[in-house]
Motif scaffolding. Sequence first.
Motif, PDB file in Angstrom:
ATOM      1  N   PRO A  79      10.068   0.970   4.478  1.00  0.00           N
ATOM      2  CA  PRO A  79      11.364   1.632   4.702  1.00  0.00           C
ATOM      3  C   PRO A  79      11.309   3.156   4.610  1.00  0.00           C
ATOM      4  N   LEU A  80      10.373   3.681   3.861  1.00  0.00           N
ATOM      5  CA  LEU A  80      10.266   5.136   3.713  1.00  0.00           C
ATOM      6  C   LEU A  80       9.401   5.791   4.780  1.00  0.00           C
ATOM      7  N   SER A  81       8.863   5.011   5.715  1.00  0.00           N
ATOM      8  CA  SER A  81       7.946   5.568   6.700  1.00  0.00           C
ATOM      9  C   SER A  81       8.647   6.058   7.961  1.00  0.00           C
ATOM     10  N   GLY A  82       9.972   6.124   7.964  1.00  0.00           N
ATOM     11  CA  GLY A  82      10.700   6.529   9.149  1.00  0.00           C
ATOM     12  C   GLY A  82      10.734   8.028   9.385  1.00  0.00           C
ATOM     13  N   GLY A  83      10.585   8.796   8.371  1.00  0.00           N
ATOM     14  CA  GLY A  83      10.628  10.252   8.514  1.00  0.00           C
ATOM     15  C   GLY A  83       9.569  10.893   7.638  1.00  0.00           C
ATOM     16  N   GLU A  84       9.573  12.206   7.642  1.00  0.00           N
ATOM     17  CA  GLU A  84       8.584  12.931   6.850  1.00  0.00           C
ATOM     18  C   GLU A  84       8.893  12.758   5.372  1.00  0.00           C
ATOM     19  N   ARG A  85       7.895  12.311   4.623  1.00  0.00           N
ATOM     20  CA  ARG A  85       8.047  12.136   3.180  1.00  0.00           C
ATOM     21  C   ARG A  85       7.458  13.345   2.483  1.00  0.00           C
ATOM     22  N   ARG A 122       8.465  14.819  -3.352  1.00  0.00           N
ATOM     23  CA  ARG A 122       9.572  14.247  -4.143  1.00  0.00           C
ATOM     24  C   ARG A 122       9.780  12.767  -3.843  1.00  0.00           C
ATOM     25  N   ALA A 123       9.438  12.319  -2.658  1.00  0.00           N
ATOM     26  CA  ALA A 123       9.582  10.896  -2.317  1.00  0.00           C
ATOM     27  C   ALA A 123       8.309  10.124  -2.639  1.00  0.00           C
ATOM     28  N   ILE A 124       7.157  10.756  -2.438  1.00  0.00           N
ATOM     29  CA  ILE A 124       5.882  10.061  -2.607  1.00  0.00           C
ATOM     30  C   ILE A 124       5.547   9.837  -4.077  1.00  0.00           C
ATOM     31  N   LEU A 125       5.748  10.853  -4.901  1.00  0.00           N
ATOM     32  CA  LEU A 125       5.339  10.775  -6.306  1.00  0.00           C
ATOM     33  C   LEU A 125       6.023   9.640  -7.072  1.00  0.00           C
ATOM     34  N   PRO A 126       7.351   9.504  -7.041  1.00  0.00           N
ATOM     35  CA  PRO A 126       7.951   8.402  -7.806  1.00  0.00           C
ATOM     36  C   PRO A 126       7.594   7.024  -7.243  1.00  0.00           C
ATOM     37  N   GLY A 143      -0.173  -8.175  -4.259  1.00  0.00           N
ATOM     38  CA  GLY A 143       0.031  -6.726  -4.280  1.00  0.00           C
ATOM     39  C   GLY A 143       0.100  -6.101  -2.901  1.00  0.00           C
ATOM     40  N   LEU A 144      -0.699  -6.581  -1.969  1.00  0.00           N
ATOM     41  CA  LEU A 144      -0.747  -5.988  -0.632  1.00  0.00           C
ATOM     42  C   LEU A 144       0.606  -6.049   0.071  1.00  0.00           C
ATOM     43  N   PRO A 145       1.223  -7.211   0.219  1.00  0.00           N
ATOM     44  CA  PRO A 145       2.524  -7.209   0.913  1.00  0.00           C
ATOM     45  C   PRO A 145       3.630  -6.523   0.104  1.00  0.00           C
ATOM     46  N   ALA A 146       3.517  -6.542  -1.213  1.00  0.00           N
ATOM     47  CA  ALA A 146       4.542  -5.882  -2.024  1.00  0.00           C
ATOM     48  C   ALA A 146       4.510  -4.371  -1.819  1.00  0.00           C
ATOM     49  N   VAL A 147       3.330  -3.786  -1.823  1.00  0.00           N
ATOM     50  CA  VAL A 147       3.212  -2.339  -1.618  1.00  0.00           C
ATOM     51  C   VAL A 147       3.614  -1.987  -0.187  1.00  0.00           C
ATOM     52  N   PHE A 148       3.188  -2.792   0.784  1.00  0.00           N
ATOM     53  CA  PHE A 148       3.539  -2.531   2.184  1.00  0.00           C
ATOM     54  C   PHE A 148       5.052  -2.601   2.381  1.00  0.00           C
ATOM     55  N   ALA A 149       5.677  -3.598   1.765  1.00  0.00           N
ATOM     56  CA  ALA A 149       7.134  -3.753   1.889  1.00  0.00           C
ATOM     57  C   ALA A 149       7.874  -2.586   1.235  1.00  0.00           C
ATOM     58  N   ALA A 150       7.332  -2.030   0.175  1.00  0.00           N
ATOM     59  CA  ALA A 150       7.965  -0.879  -0.473  1.00  0.00           C
ATOM     60  C   ALA A 150       7.767   0.400   0.341  1.00  0.00           C
ATOM     61  N   ALA A 151       6.656   0.514   1.052  1.00  0.00           N
ATOM     62  CA  ALA A 151       6.355   1.736   1.801  1.00  0.00           C
ATOM     63  C   ALA A 151       7.005   1.755   3.182  1.00  0.00           C
ATOM     64  N   ARG A 178       1.698   4.347   9.244  1.00  0.00           N
ATOM     65  CA  ARG A 178       1.920   5.164   8.049  1.00  0.00           C
ATOM     66  C   ARG A 178       2.081   4.294   6.811  1.00  0.00           C
ATOM     67  N   ALA A 179       2.810   3.182   6.932  1.00  0.00           N
ATOM     68  CA  ALA A 179       2.966   2.278   5.788  1.00  0.00           C
ATOM     69  C   ALA A 179       1.630   1.637   5.428  1.00  0.00           C
ATOM     70  N   ALA A 180       0.824   1.309   6.425  1.00  0.00           N
ATOM     71  CA  ALA A 180      -0.494   0.730   6.154  1.00  0.00           C
ATOM     72  C   ALA A 180      -1.409   1.742   5.462  1.00  0.00           C
ATOM     73  N   ALA A 181      -1.353   2.998   5.883  1.00  0.00           N
ATOM     74  CA  ALA A 181      -2.173   4.030   5.235  1.00  0.00           C
ATOM     75  C   ALA A 181      -1.749   4.218   3.779  1.00  0.00           C
ATOM     76  N   PHE A 182      -0.442   4.265   3.529  1.00  0.00           N
ATOM     77  CA  PHE A 182       0.039   4.396   2.157  1.00  0.00           C
ATOM     78  C   PHE A 182      -0.381   3.184   1.328  1.00  0.00           C
ATOM     79  N   THR A 183      -0.284   1.996   1.910  1.00  0.00           N
ATOM     80  CA  THR A 183      -0.668   0.771   1.206  1.00  0.00           C
ATOM     81  C   THR A 183      -2.154   0.798   0.860  1.00  0.00           C
TER      82      THR A 183
END
Length: 187
Positions: A52-58, A61-65, A42-50, A11-16
């Motif tokens: 922690p949020l990939s543990g549950g349904e986003r 409200r979580a995705i947009l900001p 940019g690649l590891p920075a975006v992956f690292a930000a995504a 999920r984090a890879a897809a978001f990245t």
Amino acid sequence: MPLTSPLRLARAAAFTAVCLGLGVLAHLFSGGEVTPGALALGLPAVFAAALPLSGGERTLRAILPLLAALQAALHVLFALSSPSTVDVATGHLLAGHAHAGPGLGMLIAHGWAVVLTSLWLARGEAALWALLRRLAVRLARIAADPAPPVFAPLASPHPDEPLVPRSVAPRHSVTRRGPPRLLRPSV
């Protein structure tokens, strides 16, 4: 769920991929350049930000900001890494990437891209979690009754009657059709 679970990583890879792809395409479309070094940062920075949020349904409200903040950070990263000269006194780019400053058109384009992409990702999240919930219900039913149903052959209503052999051809077919048989001469 641990940070290294396959579902979280996927999920984090897809978001990245979506976030970085959107940023790169928008930057290239507006006439900017994207250096390999900027992608490598940019690649590891975006992956690292995504991650922690990939543990549950986003939700939206979580995705947009998150997407808006990452798009702004990627825009700045790409603008600063493009080969152009910066006027030290004003801090503005002199050549190269013309849209580095926050012009109204650039803000509107980024805003629309972030909103549409966030809606798309939120719908994907909802579909993924609906599928996972259905799968959990299905697996719970299988776990509750692990034995598959056994189908026994139907018993004959009259076991003492002998079975009547039937011809291979169905009753409703006409077996006389077709070309006539050759007559064999009698010897």
